[in-house]
Design a protein around this motif. Structure first.
Motif, mmCIF file in Angstrom:
data_model
loop_
_atom_site.group_PDB
_atom_site.id
_atom_site.type_symbol
_atom_site.label_atom_id
_atom_site.label_comp_id
_atom_site.label_asym_id
_atom_site.label_seq_id
_atom_site.Cartn_x
_atom_site.Cartn_y
_atom_site.Cartn_z
ATOM 1 N N GLN A 313 11.234 49.918 -28.236
ATOM 2 C CA GLN A 313 9.887 49.365 -28.037
ATOM 3 C C GLN A 313 8.853 50.445 -27.693
ATOM 4 O OE1 GLN A 313 12.720 47.645 -26.520
ATOM 5 N NE2 GLN A 313 12.662 46.690 -28.536
ATOM 6 N N GLY A 314 9.258 51.722 -27.764
ATOM 7 C CA GLY A 314 8.354 52.818 -27.441
ATOM 8 C C GLY A 314 7.067 52.839 -28.244
ATOM 9 N N PRO A 315 7.101 52.615 -29.559
ATOM 10 C CA PRO A 315 5.845 52.617 -30.321
ATOM 11 C C PRO A 315 4.828 51.588 -29.831
ATOM 12 C CG PRO A 315 7.713 52.821 -31.808
ATOM 13 C CD PRO A 315 8.281 52.545 -30.451
ATOM 14 N N ILE A 316 5.300 50.422 -29.390
ATOM 15 C CA ILE A 316 4.375 49.420 -28.863
ATOM 16 C C ILE A 316 3.772 49.913 -27.551
ATOM 17 C CG2 ILE A 316 4.119 47.018 -28.130
ATOM 18 C CD1 ILE A 316 6.517 46.305 -29.810
ATOM 19 N N VAL A 317 4.599 50.531 -26.719
ATOM 20 C CA VAL A 317 4.120 51.079 -25.451
ATOM 21 C C VAL A 317 3.005 52.099 -25.699
ATOM 22 C CG1 VAL A 317 4.764 52.495 -23.463
ATOM 23 C CG2 VAL A 317 6.285 50.666 -24.239
ATOM 24 N N ILE A 318 3.209 52.983 -26.654
ATOM 25 C CA ILE A 318 2.225 54.027 -26.950
ATOM 26 C C ILE A 318 0.920 53.413 -27.461
ATOM 27 C CG2 ILE A 318 1.714 55.997 -28.443
ATOM 28 C CD1 ILE A 318 4.714 56.667 -28.335
ATOM 29 N N ALA A 319 1.025 52.449 -28.371
ATOM 30 C CA ALA A 319 -0.173 51.825 -28.930
ATOM 31 C C ALA A 319 -1.001 51.142 -27.840
ATOM 32 C CB ALA A 319 0.217 50.819 -30.007
ATOM 33 N N LEU A 320 -0.333 50.421 -26.939
ATOM 34 C CA LEU A 320 -1.054 49.750 -25.857
ATOM 35 C C LEU A 320 -1.682 50.763 -24.903
ATOM 36 C CD1 LEU A 320 1.454 46.869 -24.986
ATOM 37 C CD2 LEU A 320 -0.522 46.782 -26.500
ATOM 38 N N GLY A 321 -0.963 51.854 -24.635
ATOM 39 C CA GLY A 321 -1.489 52.876 -23.746
ATOM 40 C C GLY A 321 -2.719 53.574 -24.307
ATOM 41 N N VAL A 322 -2.719 53.849 -25.595
ATOM 42 C CA VAL A 322 -3.876 54.489 -26.222
ATOM 43 C C VAL A 322 -5.106 53.586 -26.126
ATOM 44 C CG1 VAL A 322 -4.822 55.271 -28.425
ATOM 45 C CG2 VAL A 322 -2.523 55.974 -27.733
ATOM 46 N N CYS A 323 -4.910 52.288 -26.336
ATOM 47 C CA CYS A 323 -6.029 51.351 -26.177
ATOM 48 C C CYS A 323 -6.565 51.368 -24.745
ATOM 49 C CB CYS A 323 -5.580 49.939 -26.549
ATOM 50 S SG CYS A 323 -5.314 49.685 -28.322
ATOM 51 N N GLY A 324 -5.659 51.448 -23.770
ATOM 52 C CA GLY A 324 -6.089 51.506 -22.381
ATOM 53 C C GLY A 324 -6.889 52.760 -22.076
ATOM 54 N N LEU A 325 -6.416 53.906 -22.568
ATOM 55 C CA LEU A 325 -7.146 55.152 -22.340
ATOM 56 C C LEU A 325 -8.549 55.088 -22.946
ATOM 57 C CD1 LEU A 325 -4.305 57.748 -23.026
ATOM 58 C CD2 LEU A 325 -5.321 57.178 -20.810
ATOM 59 N N ALA A 326 -8.657 54.551 -24.163
ATOM 60 C CA ALA A 326 -9.962 54.444 -24.816
ATOM 61 C C ALA A 326 -10.874 53.486 -24.064
ATOM 62 C CB ALA A 326 -9.780 53.983 -26.264
ATOM 63 N N GLY A 327 -10.320 52.361 -23.594
ATOM 64 C CA GLY A 327 -11.134 51.389 -22.865
ATOM 65 C C GLY A 327 -11.657 51.932 -21.551
ATOM 66 N N TYR A 328 -10.801 52.626 -20.799
ATOM 67 C CA TYR A 328 -11.243 53.198 -19.530
ATOM 68 C C TYR A 328 -12.267 54.306 -19.741
ATOM 69 C CZ TYR A 328 -7.514 50.690 -17.095
ATOM 70 O OH TYR A 328 -6.717 49.714 -16.578
ATOM 71 N N ALA A 329 -12.044 55.127 -20.768
ATOM 72 C CA ALA A 329 -13.010 56.195 -21.053
ATOM 73 C C ALA A 329 -14.384 55.610 -21.383
ATOM 74 C CB ALA A 329 -12.507 57.061 -22.211
ATOM 75 N N GLY A 330 -14.405 54.543 -22.170
ATOM 76 C CA GLY A 330 -15.676 53.896 -22.483
ATOM 77 C C GLY A 330 -16.312 53.251 -21.272
ATOM 78 N N LEU A 331 -15.486 52.666 -20.411
ATOM 79 C CA LEU A 331 -15.997 52.045 -19.194
ATOM 80 C C LEU A 331 -16.631 53.088 -18.276
ATOM 81 C CD1 LEU A 331 -15.910 49.079 -18.200
ATOM 82 C CD2 LEU A 331 -13.880 49.684 -16.870
ATOM 83 N N TRP A 332 -16.108 54.304 -18.296
ATOM 84 C CA TRP A 332 -16.668 55.387 -17.490
ATOM 85 C C TRP A 332 -17.963 55.930 -18.097
ATOM 86 C CZ3 TRP A 332 -17.358 60.656 -18.619
ATOM 87 C CH2 TRP A 332 -17.686 61.468 -17.530
ATOM 88 N N ALA A 333 -17.993 56.067 -19.442
ATOM 89 C CA ALA A 333 -19.128 56.723 -20.095
ATOM 90 C C ALA A 333 -20.317 55.793 -20.306
ATOM 91 C CB ALA A 333 -18.689 57.305 -21.440
ATOM 92 N N ALA A 334 -20.059 54.551 -20.728
ATOM 93 C CA ALA A 334 -21.155 53.633 -21.051
ATOM 94 C C ALA A 334 -20.725 52.199 -20.772
ATOM 95 C CB ALA A 334 -21.567 53.793 -22.516
ATOM 96 N N PRO A 335 -20.618 51.812 -19.490
ATOM 97 C CA PRO A 335 -20.064 50.501 -19.157
ATOM 98 C C PRO A 335 -20.849 49.330 -19.712
ATOM 99 C CG PRO A 335 -21.057 51.548 -17.230
ATOM 100 C CD PRO A 335 -21.001 52.580 -18.311
ATOM 101 N N ALA A 336 -22.165 49.422 -19.752
ATOM 102 C CA ALA A 336 -22.970 48.301 -20.233
ATOM 103 C C ALA A 336 -23.175 48.353 -21.741
ATOM 104 C CB ALA A 336 -24.323 48.284 -19.520
ATOM 105 N N ALA A 337 -23.428 49.544 -22.279
ATOM 106 C CA ALA A 337 -23.747 49.664 -23.705
ATOM 107 C C ALA A 337 -22.589 49.232 -24.595
ATOM 108 C CB ALA A 337 -24.147 51.110 -24.023
ATOM 109 N N GLY A 338 -21.376 49.587 -24.212
ATOM 110 C CA GLY A 338 -20.216 49.229 -25.042
ATOM 111 C C GLY A 338 -19.321 48.215 -24.379
ATOM 112 N N ALA A 339 -19.903 47.351 -23.534
ATOM 113 C CA ALA A 339 -19.108 46.465 -22.682
ATOM 114 C C ALA A 339 -18.105 45.625 -23.456
ATOM 115 C CB ALA A 339 -20.048 45.556 -21.876
ATOM 116 N N TRP A 340 -18.534 45.035 -24.571
ATOM 117 C CA TRP A 340 -17.628 44.145 -25.307
ATOM 118 C C TRP A 340 -16.475 44.914 -25.931
ATOM 119 C CZ3 TRP A 340 -18.224 39.214 -24.316
ATOM 120 C CH2 TRP A 340 -19.475 38.751 -23.881
ATOM 121 N N ALA A 341 -16.734 46.133 -26.411
ATOM 122 C CA ALA A 341 -15.651 46.943 -26.986
ATOM 123 C C ALA A 341 -14.650 47.334 -25.916
ATOM 124 C CB ALA A 341 -16.236 48.203 -27.647
#
Length: 437
Positions: A313-341
């Motif tokens: 199940q490692g590939p699923i773990v990696i895919a979910l983790g990458v989404c988390g990293l991207a979401g947190y990075a966006g939340l840090w850089a532009a929380p309101a502008a890209g809120a829905w993404a």
């Protein structure tokens, strides 16, 4: 825990419920079909009630803080109460299940959720609010641990699909509570107490299907041993005692469960506040939290089914983790502008929860093993997750912003991916523990 194993092995015997349908079995088959339907309804209703106590509070956290006079650190403590209760009370679930049966314990859990949600807004003061929350969370804790056990025992050939349905219902309850708590509160007069207490009605409805099942302890057919398992059997032909702490996979799964729970409870407790501090309206912030939670509805059904078809199940773990990293990075850089993404990406990342539940069933080859692995992974995991929401509150209060808390979330995602890969390897805790012995 040993008693749990013996009780499981005793109940897991081949019986009439395992026989194919025969012409003379009409009444018995109808009874079994009715019982199966009750279990499905009960599992789904129970799952719907496993998160509204938390996400409804997240949507109204600012109002609760003002009403009870909480500081940011105390609010962080409040958001750490769920994993603390899950760790403390979840470990008791196997003992209760051995004595009373899993359906009876889940029924009592739904009653505890109902009572806790009713009393916590009205007892007065922070201490009373915490006590009422703890009562509701105790019911959630035992149900959390026993849901994979019930699925494994009563649906041994449909673990993936039933886990998916259960996870979908859990995600639906989580997202609906996040989305509608603020408008429901406004519609009922604007008092946060009413907006939190209204969820007790949903929990009360979940008690009903479990009442006819409280005396039902099985039996179900015993799962076939894995290839080579008999090499570890004792002299009397029975498998030896399972020492779960000797399994590296059990530890990896526990840490994975803990880190994904940390991310989930930080999200449920604080994400709406992050958006509100960025200038997003309270109702919209609740909807954004709901979007994050609702992503689990379709994915919680798909991910377990895909996971059970993969050797690793490692590939699923990696895919979910990458989404988390991207979401947190966006939340840090532009929380309101890209809120829905960012809400969508973090919603995908939070689907590590149904993946963890699925791996609990896959990493053990016996019903007794699932009981121990579920209790171990969830209890240890929730202990690991306790400091996260509290630390976020402390960092938020002392730094005056969300930069450091979000950096913490990003940092925790890396070890989550690492241990998830280890937990996803194709092996069982029974074989690992026997080899270590």
């Amino acid at each position: 825990m040993m008693g749990v194993m013996e009780a499981e092995e005793t109940t897991m015997t081949t019986s009439a419920s395992a026989r194919p349908t025969e012409p003379g079995d009409g009444p018995a088959n109808r009874t079994r079909a009715w019982t199966t339907r009750l279990f499905v309804v009960g599992i789904l209703l129970a799952a719907v009630n496993l998160r509204p106590a938390i996400t409804s509070l997240g949507a109204l956290l600012e109002e609760v803080r003002d009403g009870l006079g909480m500081s940011g650190s105390v609010a962080g403590l409040l958001t750490s109460v769920p994993p603390f209760c899950f760790a403390v009370f979840g470990v008791m679930a196997p003992r209760f299940a051995r004595r009373f049966g899993p359906p009876a314990v889940v029924c009592a859990g739904m009653a505890a959720i109902t009572a806790g949600l009713l009393v916590r807004p009205y007892v007065g003061g922070t201490a009373g609010f915490l006590a009422g929350s703890a009562l509701a969370l105790m019911g959630i804790a035992v149900s959390n641990v026993l849901m994979p056990v019930i699925v494994k025992r009563w649906f041994p050939d449909r673990v993936g699909s039933m886990t998916g349905l259960y996870s979908m219902a859990l995600a639906a309850g989580t997202s609906v509570a996040a989305a509608v708590t603020v408008p429901v509160t406004d519609a009922l007069g604007g008092r946060w107490q009413t907006g939190l207490a209204v969820w007790a009605g949903l929990a009360a409805a979940a008690i009903l299907p479990w009442i006819p099942l409280v005396r039902d302890r099985g039996p179900v057919p015993a799962p076939r041993p894995a290839a080579g398992a008999r090499a570890h059997d004792g002299p009397d032909g029975r498998p030896p005692a399972l020492r779960i702490t000797r399994s590296r996979t059990a530890w990896a799964l526990a840490v994975f469960f803990g880190l994904q729970a940390t991310a989930a409870y930080i999200t449920m407790g604080w994400m709406a506040q992050i958006f509100r501090d960025a200038g997003v309206a309270a109702g919209t912030a609740g909807l954004l939290l709901a979007v994050t939670m609702v992503m689990g509805v379709p994915l919680a059904f798909v991910i377990p089914r895909v996971a059970t078809r993969l050797p690793h199940q490692g590939p699923i773990v990696i895919a979910l983790g990458v989404c988390g990293l991207a979401g947190y990075a966006g939340l840090w850089a532009a929380p309101a502008a890209g809120a829905w993404a960012w809400a969508l990406l973090l919603g995908v990342s939070n689907c590590a929860f149904p993946l963890a539940l699925t791996m609990v069933g896959m990493r053990s080859r016996t019903g007794a093993g699932v009981v121990q692995l579920s209790a171990f992974a969830q209890s240890v995991g929730y202990l690991i997750s306790i400091p996260g929401p509290l630390l976020v509150g402390v960092l938020y209060q002392h730094s005056g912003g969300w930069g450091l808390p979000i950096a913490l979330m990003i940092g925790l995602m890396i070890p989550q991916m690492a241990v998830g890969i280890l937990a996803g390897r194709d092996r069982t805790v029974e074989d690992e523990a026997a080899a270590a012995a």
